[in-house]
Design an enzyme around this catalytic site. Sequence first.
Site, short mmCIF file in Angstrom:
data_model
loop_
_atom_site.label_atom_id
_atom_site.label_comp_id
_atom_site.label_asym_id
_atom_site.label_seq_id
_atom_site.Cartn_x
_atom_site.Cartn_y
_atom_site.Cartn_z
N LYS A 3 42.07 39.26 52.80
CA LYS A 3 42.15 40.67 52.41
C LYS A 3 41.00 41.43 53.05
O LYS A 3 39.88 40.90 53.16
CB LYS A 3 42.07 40.80 50.88
N GLU A 39 34.08 52.40 38.48
CA GLU A 39 33.82 50.98 38.70
C GLU A 39 32.38 50.56 38.47
O GLU A 39 31.47 50.95 39.19
CB GLU A 39 34.26 50.59 40.12
#
Length: 453
Positions: A207, A256
């Site tokens: 990824k 986050e």
Amino acid sequence: MPKTTGQMKTTLRFYTETIEVSRLSAHAFFEAGDESYKGKRFFWQNKEKTFTLVGLGHAHIFSNELEDTRYSDIATKWKEICQTSLKEKVDVSPILFGGFSFDPKNKIASEWDTFPSSFFVVSTFQLVIKNEQAYVSINYITNEEESSEAFERLRMERDALIHTAQVKELKVHAKPSLIGREDRLKDEYLQAVEEVTSQIRNNVVNKVVIGRSLKLTFDDTFASSTAIYNASMEQPESYLFGLEKDDKIFFGSTPERLVKVENGHVQSAGLAGSVRRGKNSMEDKELGDSLLSDRKNLGEHQFVVDMIRKVFNQYCEDVKIPSRPKLMKIRDIQHLFTPIEGKIKKEASLFEFVESLHPTPALGGEPRREAVAIIRESEQMNRGYYAAPIGWINAEGDGEFAVGIRSALLENQHAYLFAGGGIVAESSSLEEFEETRVKFRPMLRTLGGNMNE
């Protein structure tokens, strides 16, 4: 007399004094420093709105242009200056605030050129609002042996700043009009997604997160205080941060958390995999349910959780990780979310966690080293402090860092916005482009723009 936190080998003396203030707006205190400390301010508020931090002025700056040792360099310098703890227990510890760049090996010239690999400050005037109590501290770091006169001047200035924040009608900065918008390197972004998807299918990496940037132009200078206030209104459920340096401010409202350390307890979170909000509650639930069962997004999310688990198993005991993610719903977007916590099992510092966790696969990729190298080559831009750790640490080693997403770099009449998404084998360049459009929305609204091409 102010209390001294001890003496460095360099003969620097660190004096601090704290008073409690009955009523003080963090935004008003930040704005009160506009005249004397513009370009030398910071702002932080945690997601829960239980801790707010404002800094005016630079009592001391810690910065470096290091690559592999930048975290330990800041940690060592901070530890040295706080070497002997305060002689008496105080309500509020001195705080170091700042951030790191995403990739110190990225040398592409950009709007970030004045920001070093690491940039942290101890503010001259520090406001902490915790549990609805407000404390204002003076921090004074000096080589001078006699500092009583200088400190008395700082007390007078502190009182004037508090008075301004409490009483005076502050300047209201109008939001300037947006007159220009540029999708930077759009074709290069689409090509990068295609190339990276091909590399993933060929098992080069699992990824990679590819980002892109927008440049906005306004008809007048956009004030830092206006930007931070507007961001707080747009995304009340997120962290709020702002870090000024000279004529620029990096600010945002990020959902986050990277890591929080408090009294030996450590918290982090896996946040990866996303979908837009629905037009009504029924569509919203359908989109959320599909996200919770979507193979691409669950796989992307698992990369993040597994990486954080590895770090926590190294530094913590009693690690707790839920078996399945849940949804975090914020104004424009739904994320897969897994909270992770543990207890520090050895003398690990907050900076060691930051170093070990950055970048998570949610912002870099997997494996990390290979993914960051691909980002450096493929994006053809410099992320600067976007998607990088920003936060604070106190003299006891407690603190919190968030990930600098949903953010922008503001420079006078220009703003540079950044957004990215995780690329995996099933990715489509046009779908990824659309996902970044959703992620731009909070900052575009904050700055007065919209998503019309």
